[in-house]
Motif scaffolding. Structure first.
Motif, PDB file in Angstrom:
ATOM      1  N   LEU A 247       0.801  -1.226   0.000  1.00 52.37           N
ATOM      2  CA  LEU A 247       0.000   0.000   0.000  1.00 52.37           C
ATOM      3  C   LEU A 247       0.835   1.279   0.000  1.00 52.37           C
ATOM      4  O   LEU A 247       0.590   2.170  -0.829  1.00 52.37           O
ATOM      5  CB  LEU A 247      -0.974  -0.017   1.190  1.00 52.37           C
ATOM      6  CG  LEU A 247      -1.782   1.258   1.431  1.00 52.37           C
ATOM      7  CD1 LEU A 247      -2.680   1.569   0.234  1.00 52.37           C
ATOM      8  CD2 LEU A 247      -2.625   1.117   2.705  1.00 52.37           C
ATOM      9  N   PRO A 248       1.826   1.450   0.913  1.00 55.70           N
ATOM     10  CA  PRO A 248       2.586   2.714   0.900  1.00 55.70           C
ATOM     11  C   PRO A 248       3.428   2.908  -0.350  1.00 55.70           C
ATOM     12  O   PRO A 248       3.881   4.019  -0.615  1.00 55.70           O
ATOM     13  CB  PRO A 248       3.487   2.583   2.147  1.00 55.70           C
ATOM     14  CG  PRO A 248       2.872   1.508   2.977  1.00 55.70           C
ATOM     15  CD  PRO A 248       2.249   0.568   2.006  1.00 55.70           C
ATOM     16  N   GLU A 249       3.674   1.845  -1.119  1.00 57.48           N
ATOM     17  CA  GLU A 249       4.412   1.966  -2.365  1.00 57.48           C
ATOM     18  C   GLU A 249       3.518   2.422  -3.513  1.00 57.48           C
ATOM     19  O   GLU A 249       4.010   2.861  -4.555  1.00 57.48           O
ATOM     20  CB  GLU A 249       5.044   0.618  -2.732  1.00 57.48           C
ATOM     21  CG  GLU A 249       6.022   0.102  -1.683  1.00 57.48           C
ATOM     22  CD  GLU A 249       6.524  -1.293  -2.008  1.00 57.48           C
ATOM     23  OE1 GLU A 249       6.204  -1.801  -3.107  1.00 57.48           O
ATOM     24  OE2 GLU A 249       7.216  -1.883  -1.173  1.00 57.48           O
ATOM     25  N   LEU A 250       2.210   2.341  -3.321  1.00 58.16           N
ATOM     26  CA  LEU A 250       1.261   2.679  -4.373  1.00 58.16           C
ATOM     27  C   LEU A 250       0.608   4.036  -4.173  1.00 58.16           C
ATOM     28  O   LEU A 250       0.363   4.763  -5.139  1.00 58.16           O
ATOM     29  CB  LEU A 250       0.165   1.607  -4.458  1.00 58.16           C
ATOM     30  CG  LEU A 250       0.624   0.172  -4.732  1.00 58.16           C
ATOM     31  CD1 LEU A 250      -0.570  -0.776  -4.662  1.00 58.16           C
ATOM     32  CD2 LEU A 250       1.301   0.063  -6.091  1.00 58.16           C
ATOM     33  N   ALA A 251       0.301   4.405  -2.914  1.00 58.93           N
ATOM     34  CA  ALA A 251      -0.476   5.617  -2.635  1.00 58.93           C
ATOM     35  C   ALA A 251       0.378   6.703  -1.997  1.00 58.93           C
ATOM     36  O   ALA A 251       1.289   6.419  -1.219  1.00 58.93           O
ATOM     37  CB  ALA A 251      -1.643   5.285  -1.705  1.00 58.93           C
ATOM     38  N   ASP A 252       0.076   7.973  -2.314  1.00 59.18           N
ATOM     39  CA  ASP A 252       0.695   9.115  -1.639  1.00 59.18           C
ATOM     40  C   ASP A 252       0.302   9.113  -0.166  1.00 59.18           C
ATOM     41  O   ASP A 252      -0.721   8.538   0.235  1.00 59.18           O
ATOM     42  CB  ASP A 252       0.209  10.426  -2.268  1.00 59.18           C
ATOM     43  CG  ASP A 252       0.842  10.686  -3.623  1.00 59.18           C
ATOM     44  OD1 ASP A 252       1.923  10.125  -3.878  1.00 59.18           O
ATOM     45  OD2 ASP A 252       0.254  11.440  -4.408  1.00 59.18           O
ATOM     46  N   ASP A 253       1.116   9.806   0.649  1.00 55.86           N
ATOM     47  CA  ASP A 253       0.846   9.862   2.084  1.00 55.86           C
ATOM     48  C   ASP A 253      -0.538  10.426   2.401  1.00 55.86           C
ATOM     49  O   ASP A 253      -1.182   9.998   3.358  1.00 55.86           O
ATOM     50  CB  ASP A 253       1.912  10.713   2.797  1.00 55.86           C
ATOM     51  CG  ASP A 253       3.260  10.023   2.859  1.00 55.86           C
ATOM     52  OD1 ASP A 253       3.305   8.785   2.710  1.00 55.86           O
ATOM     53  OD2 ASP A 253       4.270  10.722   3.051  1.00 55.86           O
TER      54      ASP A 253
END
Length: 430
Positions: free
Chosen positions: A139-145
Motif C-alpha cells: 500500500l505505501p508503495e502505491l499511494a501518496d501519504d
C-alpha cells in the motif's frame, strides 16, 4: 494527459491498473473469511462436525487461535525477510497457494472429522493471515501519504464485493442443493471447493500486474531476526516509533472485538437469535454490502479528518453496535446492529491499514506490516477465545459473551487517545 496527472493519489510510476490488481487480492481473499470464518463453515463445524457439543464453540475458537499464534510468531520475520530480499510478491504466491489448497481440504471434513477440519483450518487461516500482511505492505508503495485512507478503502471495499461474490455463489448452490433434499453434510463441502476456486481465479491479476519494488537492496546482508530485534528495541520507551508502539497496543484491543464478531457472527445469529442457515447467510450478505460502503466512503473521510479521529469514530460505532446486539431479542434490532457492524467493519479495517502505512518507514513496509499482522493475530486469539470461554463457562450465554467482548473497543478507544499520527509519521521519515 499523463498517467500521473490522471491518478494524482498515486506514487510516481504507479498506474491505476496496478492499484486495481493490488485491490483484486482483497477481492480474492475476502471470500475465504466470508464463507469459511464468518458465514458457513464455522456454524457447520459447531453444529455438524462437532455435533453441537458444549465445547464446540470453544474448539472452533481454539483452532483459530492456534493458526493466529503461528502468524504472531512468524509475521515480523516474514516481513523483514521480504523487505531485505524484495520478495513480498514471491511469498504472497506461496501463502495464496497454501490458503487455496487448505480451503479445498476443508471439503474432506464431514460429521465427526474434527481432526481433519482443524488441520485444514489452521493451514488455510495461517496462509490467509500471512498473505494479508504481505499484500498490505504494498500500500505505501502505491499511494501518496495524503491518500492512504482513500486507496486502502478502494481495496477493502472491493474486498467486500469479493466476499459477496463468493457468498452469493455458495448461497445459490445451497439453495439448489436444499431443493434437491441434500443435507448440510452434502452441500457445505462443495462450498469450500467453490470458495477455493474463486480465490485462485480472482487473485490472478495481482500476480500478473502488481510490481515488486525493492526499496532496500543493501539490507539483505542483515538477517531478518536482527532487523526485527532492532525494530523492537526502537519501539521501546520514547523512541522514534513510540506512536507505532501505542497504536499496535490499541490494535490488539479493538481488533479483539472485531475478530470476535467476524469469527462468531454466524454462531451468534444461530444460537442467540435463532436464525436458520439461509437467514444467516442472507444477513452476512447484506452486512458485506454495508461494509463495502463503509470502507469506500470512509477512506475519503479519513484523509480529510485525519487517521486518529477516523479510527476513534469507528470505535464509537462499534460500541453502539455491541449494545444494540446485546439488547436485541427480535430480528429488526439485530439487523440494525449487524448493519452498523458492517459499516464499522469496513471503515475500521481500512483505516487501520492506512495508519500503519502512514507510520511505517519507507524501506521497512513489510516488516512494519508484519508487526501490524502480529498485533491483529494476537487480537484474533484474544477476542474469539474470550467469547468462546464465556459461552463455555456460562453454559452457552452468547449475549453475555458479546457484551464482555465489546469491552475491548472501550479499551482501544482509551489507548488511541495517546497516539499522535503526525509525530509518528515525522519520526518514520527521519
Amino acid at each position: 494527459m499523463t498517467d500521473r496527472e490522471a491518478a494524482p493519489s498515486l506514487r510516481p510510476g504507479v498506474r491505476r491498473r496496478e492499484v486495481w490488481a493490488w485491490a483484486m487480492y482483497d477481492f480474492a481473499n475476502s471470500g475465504y473469511t466470508t464463507v469459511v470464518i464468518t458465514a458457513i463453515f464455522n456454524a457447520y463445524f459447531v453444529a455438524a462436525i462437532a455435533g453441537g457439543a458444549p465445547w464446540a464453540t470453544f474448539a472452533w475458537t481454539a483452532a483459530l487461535a492456534a493458526s493466529y499464534a503461528l502468524i504472531l510468531l512468524s509475521a515480523p520475520f516474514v516481513g523483514a525477510w521480504a523487505d531485505a530480499h524484495g520478495a513480498k510478491k514471491r511469498l504472497l504466491a506461496f501463502t495464496t497457494a497454501g490458503c487455496v489448497l487448505g480451503t479445498a481440504g476443508l471439503a474432506l471434513a464431514g460429521p465427526g472429522d474434527i481432526g481433519v477440519a482443524i488441520g485444514f483450518l489452521v493451514l488455510s487461516n495461517y496462509c490467509f493471515g500471512s498473505g494479508e500482511n504481505l499484500i498490505a505492505a504494498f500500500l505505501p508503495e502505491l499511494a501518496d501519504d495524503d491518500s492512504l485512507g482513500k486507496v486502502s478503502g478502494w481495496g477493502w471495499s472491493l474486498g467486500y464485493l469479493g466476499g459477496l461474490g463468493s457468498l452469493g455463489a455458495c448461497l445459490a448452490y445451497i439453495t439448489w442443493a436444499e431443493g434437491q433434499g441434500h443435507a448440510a453434510a452434502d452441500y457445505v463441502p462443495v462450498t469450500m471447493l467453490i470458495t477455493a476456486l474463486l480465490f485462485a481465479l480472482a487473485s490472478a491479476p495481482t500476480f500478473l500486474l502488481l510490481r515488486e519494488r525493492k526499496t532496500a537492496p543493501a539490507a539483505a546482508s542483515m538477517p531478518a531476526w536482527t532487523r526485527v530485534r532492532h525494530t523492537l528495541h526502537a519501539l521501546r520507551g520514547s523512541g522514534p516509533y513510540r506512536d507505532m508502539r501505542r497504536f499496535m497496543l490499541c490494535v490488539v484491543f479493538y481488533q479483539a472485538g472485531i475478530q470476535a464478531v467476524i469469527a462468531l457472527a454466524a454462531i451468534y445469529a444461530v444460537e442467540a437469535m435463532g436464525f436458520s442457515t439461509k437467514e444467516t447467510i442472507g444477513l452476512i450478505f447484506v452486512v458485506n454490502i454495508t461494509a463495502a460502503v463503509g470502507a469506500f466512503g470512509f477512506g475519503y473521510l479519513q484523509d480529510r479528518i485525519g487517521h486518529g479521529r477516523a479510527i476513534a469514530l469507528t470505535l464509537g460505532g462499534w460500541i453502539v453496535m455491541i449494545l444494540l446486539a446485546w439488547a436485541a431479542t427480535r430480528p429488526p434490532l439485530f439487523w440494525l446492529a449487524a448493519n452498523i457492524a458492517g459499516l464499522c467493519l469496513g471503515a475500521s479495517q481500512s483505516a487501520g491499514r492506512a495508519l500503519v502505512g502512514y507510520l511505517a518507514p519507507p524501506d521497512r513496509h513489510g516488516e512494519f506490516f508484519g508487526l501490524w499482522g502480529l498485533a491483529v493475530k494476537l487480537s484474533s486469539i484474544l477476542g474469539p477465545l474470550t467469547y468462546g470461554a464465556v459461552t463455555w463457562l456460562t453454559g452457552g450465554d452468547h449475549r453475555l459473551a458479546i457484551l464482555i467482548t465489546g469491552s475491548y473497543f472501550v479499551v482501544g478507544l482509551v489507548i488511541l487517545a495517546g497516539v499522535d499520527p503526525e509525530r509518528g509519521h515525522r519520526s518514520a521519515q527521519s
